[in-house]
Design a protein around this motif. Structure first.
Motif, PDB file in Angstrom:
ATOM      1  N   UNK A 101       0.835  -1.200   0.000  1.00 10.34           N
ATOM      2  CA  UNK A 101       0.000   0.000   0.000  1.00 10.34           C
ATOM      3  C   UNK A 101       0.872   1.253   0.000  1.00 10.34           C
ATOM      4  N   UNK A 102       1.984   1.217   0.717  1.00  5.18           N
ATOM      5  CA  UNK A 102       2.902   2.371   0.738  1.00  5.18           C
ATOM      6  C   UNK A 102       3.454   2.658  -0.645  1.00  5.18           C
ATOM      7  N   UNK A 103       3.785   1.585  -1.397  1.00  4.62           N
ATOM      8  CA  UNK A 103       4.258   1.792  -2.768  1.00  4.62           C
ATOM      9  C   UNK A 103       3.198   2.522  -3.580  1.00  4.62           C
ATOM     10  N   UNK A 104       1.942   2.075  -3.444  1.00  4.24           N
ATOM     11  CA  UNK A 104       0.854   2.698  -4.200  1.00  4.24           C
ATOM     12  C   UNK A 104       0.713   4.169  -3.793  1.00  4.24           C
ATOM     13  N   UNK A 105       0.684   4.403  -2.494  1.00  9.72           N
ATOM     14  CA  UNK A 105       0.523   5.768  -1.992  1.00  9.72           C
ATOM     15  C   UNK A 105       1.643   6.692  -2.459  1.00  9.72           C
ATOM     16  N   UNK A 106       2.855   6.165  -2.580  1.00  6.49           N
ATOM     17  CA  UNK A 106       4.018   6.976  -2.984  1.00  6.49           C
ATOM     18  C   UNK A 106       4.242   6.942  -4.497  1.00  6.49           C
ATOM     19  N   UNK A 107       3.296   6.376  -5.243  1.00  4.48           N
ATOM     20  CA  UNK A 107       3.402   6.277  -6.694  1.00  4.48           C
ATOM     21  C   UNK A 107       4.668   5.532  -7.122  1.00  4.48           C
ATOM     22  N   UNK A 108       4.984   4.456  -6.378  1.00  2.00           N
ATOM     23  CA  UNK A 108       6.178   3.658  -6.666  1.00  2.00           C
ATOM     24  C   UNK A 108       5.822   2.238  -7.117  1.00  2.00           C
ATOM     25  N   UNK A 109       4.587   2.009  -7.498  1.00  2.00           N
ATOM     26  CA  UNK A 109       4.161   0.630  -7.787  1.00  2.00           C
ATOM     27  C   UNK A 109       3.851   0.409  -9.257  1.00  2.00           C
ATOM     28  N   UNK A 110       4.397   1.196 -10.131  1.00  2.00           N
ATOM     29  CA  UNK A 110       4.135   1.150 -11.579  1.00  2.00           C
ATOM     30  C   UNK A 110       2.638   1.023 -11.876  1.00  2.00           C
ATOM     31  N   UNK A 149       8.069  -8.918  -9.936  1.00  2.00           N
ATOM     32  CA  UNK A 149       9.207  -8.770  -9.043  1.00  2.00           C
ATOM     33  C   UNK A 149       9.380  -7.280  -8.793  1.00  2.00           C
ATOM     34  N   UNK A 150       9.370  -6.894  -7.524  1.00  2.00           N
ATOM     35  CA  UNK A 150       9.593  -5.505  -7.120  1.00  2.00           C
ATOM     36  C   UNK A 150      10.963  -5.452  -6.460  1.00  2.00           C
ATOM     37  N   UNK A 151      11.926  -4.947  -7.194  1.00  2.00           N
ATOM     38  CA  UNK A 151      13.302  -4.917  -6.706  1.00  2.00           C
ATOM     39  C   UNK A 151      13.493  -3.814  -5.676  1.00  2.00           C
ATOM     40  N   UNK A 152      14.386  -4.058  -4.762  1.00  2.00           N
ATOM     41  CA  UNK A 152      14.740  -3.057  -3.755  1.00  2.00           C
ATOM     42  C   UNK A 152      15.297  -1.806  -4.421  1.00  2.00           C
ATOM     43  N   UNK A 153      15.792  -1.937  -5.662  1.00  2.00           N
ATOM     44  CA  UNK A 153      16.342  -0.808  -6.413  1.00  2.00           C
ATOM     45  C   UNK A 153      15.268  -0.058  -7.188  1.00  2.00           C
ATOM     46  N   UNK A 154      13.995  -0.351  -6.901  1.00  2.91           N
ATOM     47  CA  UNK A 154      12.840   0.261  -7.554  1.00  2.91           C
ATOM     48  C   UNK A 154      12.742  -0.089  -9.029  1.00  2.91           C
ATOM     49  N   UNK A 155      13.315  -1.201  -9.407  1.00  2.38           N
ATOM     50  CA  UNK A 155      13.171  -1.721 -10.764  1.00  2.38           C
ATOM     51  C   UNK A 155      12.200  -2.892 -10.696  1.00  2.38           C
ATOM     52  N   UNK A 156      11.121  -2.804 -11.439  1.00  2.00           N
ATOM     53  CA  UNK A 156      10.092  -3.826 -11.435  1.00  2.00           C
ATOM     54  C   UNK A 156      10.120  -4.589 -12.752  1.00  2.00           C
ATOM     55  N   UNK A 157       9.717  -5.863 -12.693  1.00  2.00           N
ATOM     56  CA  UNK A 157       9.573  -6.622 -13.917  1.00  2.00           C
ATOM     57  C   UNK A 157       8.555  -7.732 -13.728  1.00  2.00           C
ATOM     58  N   UNK A 158       8.095  -8.256 -14.846  1.00  2.00           N
ATOM     59  CA  UNK A 158       7.080  -9.302 -14.839  1.00  2.00           C
ATOM     60  C   UNK A 158       7.652 -10.584 -15.435  1.00  2.00           C
ATOM     61  N   UNK A 159       7.097 -11.679 -14.968  1.00  2.00           N
ATOM     62  CA  UNK A 159       7.419 -13.002 -15.485  1.00  2.00           C
ATOM     63  C   UNK A 159       6.091 -13.682 -15.795  1.00  2.00           C
ATOM     64  N   UNK A 160       5.897 -14.099 -17.019  1.00  2.00           N
ATOM     65  CA  UNK A 160       4.618 -14.651 -17.467  1.00  2.00           C
ATOM     66  C   UNK A 160       4.481 -16.151 -17.206  1.00  2.00           C
ATOM     67  N   UNK A 161       5.018 -16.607 -16.089  1.00  2.00           N
ATOM     68  CA  UNK A 161       4.841 -17.980 -15.642  1.00  2.00           C
ATOM     69  C   UNK A 161       4.404 -17.945 -14.187  1.00  2.00           C
ATOM     70  N   UNK A 162       4.183 -19.089 -13.608  1.00  2.00           N
ATOM     71  CA  UNK A 162       3.771 -19.156 -12.215  1.00  2.00           C
ATOM     72  C   UNK A 162       4.949 -19.027 -11.256  1.00  2.00           C
ATOM     73  N   UNK A 163       4.648 -18.941  -9.970  1.00  2.00           N
ATOM     74  CA  UNK A 163       5.676 -18.739  -8.947  1.00  2.00           C
ATOM     75  C   UNK A 163       6.648 -19.910  -8.857  1.00  2.00           C
ATOM     76  N   UNK A 164       6.170 -21.143  -8.900  1.00  2.00           N
ATOM     77  CA  UNK A 164       7.055 -22.304  -8.774  1.00  2.00           C
ATOM     78  C   UNK A 164       7.948 -22.408 -10.012  1.00  2.00           C
TER      79      UNK A 164
END
Length: 190
Positions: A101-110, A149-164
């Motif tokens: 929620x903090x990411x969303x509030x701070x506009x850091x959640x893409x 994936x939400x990186x600690x470096x504020x770099x986000x990316x997606x993976x089009x497969x499942x978690x396992x």
């Protein structure tokens, strides 16, 4: 500033839980040494009712077979324990109401909101360096949820497969670990 690096797509998306776990066990040879002697009986209804959504079958099967574990002393795969499902539910809710929620509030959640918003983020793992591993609850069928994936470096990316499948491909080096260090496939039960 938060950036979306991009999206990685596996060659073939694994939707069968047994196949995904087998891929993870191949990528992390020591994982099978920590397999429960009998599958755990977990109160999935408590978790799913509390979250307002079903969870992916691969994650559920992983939790029935394994306790929470860390990969390479880096990535913690948070799994519920029998009789303690309410603690896992509380942890997920704390993440949803706290950092996500903090990411969303701070506009850091893409632009991605916490679950239960449409397409919302639902956590399933984290690193010891502050990275978060999440599902994007994009549709009714949880087997189709992609990973974010939400990186600690504020770099986000997606993976089009499942978690396992993500875990298997991260450990075996199939995917590019954008903004993450390579992970040692050594497993430590927690």
């Amino acid at each position: 500033m938060t950036d979306l690096i991009g999206t990685q797509t596996p060659t073939r998306r694994i939707t069968g839980p047994e196949e995904a776990i087998a891929a993870l066990e191949r990528a992390v040879p020591g994982l099978a040494d920590h397999r429960r002697s009998e599958p755990a009986v977990l109160d999935w209804a408590l978790l799913e009712d509390g979250l307002g959504t079903r969870l992916p079958a691969g994650y559920k099967r992983l939790a029935e077979r394994y306790p929470t574990f860390a990969l390479g002393d880096f990535l913690l795969v948070s799994l519920p324990e029998p009789g303690e499902e309410h603690y896992r539910l509380r942890g997920i809710r704390d993440d949803l109401g706290g950092v996500i929620q903090s990411w969303w509030d701070a506009d850091m959640s893409i632009g991605l909101r916490p679950h239960p918003a449409p397409g919302g983020l639902l956590p399933w793992g984290e690193s010891n360096e502050g990275d978060k591993f999440l599902w994007r609850v994009t549709e009714e069928n949880p087997q189709q949820w992609p990973v974010t994936i939400a990186s600690r470096d504020l770099a986000w990316w997606h993976y089009e497969g499942g978690a396992v499948q993500f875990l298997a491909e991260y450990c075996n080096g199939t995917l590019e670990p954008w903004a993450l260090p390579p992970v040692d496939p050594e497993v430590t039960p927690c």
